[in-house]
Enzyme design. Sequence first.
Site: not given
Ligand code: IFM
Length: 453
Positions: A88, A132, A177, A303, A305, A363
């Site tokens: 990606r 992005h 995002e 994504n 985290y 992600e």
């Molecule tokens: O680095 C970023 C990415 O550009 C977008 N998602 C989160 C990642 C980590 O913060």
Amino acid sequence: MNPILQASLPALRRDEFASDFRWGCSTSSYQIEGATGEDGRGESIWDRFCAQPGRIRDCSSGAVACDHYHRWPQDLDLAQSLGVNAYRFSIAWPRVLPQGRGAVNAAGLDFYERLVDGMLTRGLQPWATLYHWDLPQVLQEQGGWKSRETVAAFLEFTEAVTRRLGDRVKHWITHNEPWCSCFMGYWEGVHAPGETSLQSALQACHHVLLSHGQALPIIRANSAGAQVGITLSLHPILPASDSAADAAAVQRHDGSRNRWFLDPLYGRGYPADMLEMLGELAPRTQAGDLAQIASPMDFLGVNYYFPEIVADAPGLGPVQTRVVERQGVERTAFGWEVSPEGLRDLLSRLQRDYAPEQIFITENGSTYEDILLPDGRVNDAQRLSYLARHLAAMREAIALGVPVRGYFAWSLLDNFEWAEGYARRFGLAYVDYATQARILKASGHWYREFLQR
Ligand code: IFM
């Protein structure tokens, strides 16, 4: 590998996942390419933002980054050596349309054509993200995403890129995002363009979502059989206590972080409770906008985290919630809570509430204080463990019936982490920025063994 670490990892085998499962890694243009002044590329909002004192923690910028613009063959070799079957990347709008719209910069498109061909010859399925975050600065001067004209400009960009690459790229992500590009960029002011108005952020976000919906038919027309979606940063939201007030805070926080995007994309319009709370701040929309935003997608990009734990905070901000830190939990160097079960729960929730046809984790990753040892190794045991446990959580979600069809680790390389500069390393490969050497970390070796075992 250290036997104690090995014993703590979940047992995982690639063949427990579908044979057509997509395994990949993710990158983005501004974070790795560098070469910001080469081959006719125009200025982006991130170039301008980085040049403002105090914006970036280490006063750096993406001007050189990982020099991927010149080193892409070696980077694709590295990706291929991991055994991934997908890659990606994102396309820098100012390389393709330096003035935001109008004349196409042939050299910019040529670069992405070489990159895509390089992926295909290495057996890497290209997954292209159109936006992005690197908006051409010239469009920002006309209002950026606050202006409805930027939607039209995005469609020109989409047309130029997909007309050229649509025969070879069959997986397209319109935006990465929107919460970050709009709310961190136009409200919190911590990302480009650095504005601080919630009303602007909400309007920008409406235009981003609208541009997503309007881009879908263009992509499909130029890329026969393409699969198209959007990538959202999503969080499980949990209450800080079992009080009714915190439960209500969860509902509001979820409304701003998750439902604000998911509801309109899945045909429900903006959440009524949020509109009521926002009152005059709500975005201005035109007839037909919401139907376009809800145009059917082929997949949802997720994504993930960390989860957010929230408490009621009367009077604090429009959503009146406060994010609190759970005590005694594992955290990354960013302070983000490590919660693999959060991924499983988020995926189950998406399936229950929105039933996307397919989900791709576009992600997932972590940052730690990596150290390049004198023997040339980077022993990032925590990232390795993070990765293995999140894959196990994804496997659990699949077993529960969630249609997860692929996983992209963030990121192939350490890179420019936006306002944090180069202080935060997320790569499976360490980048020595002085020499531009790439050194596969223990987590990268583990991913490779998992994929090739
Ligand atoms: O680095 C970023 C990415 O550009 C977008 N998602 C989160 C990642 C980590 O913060």
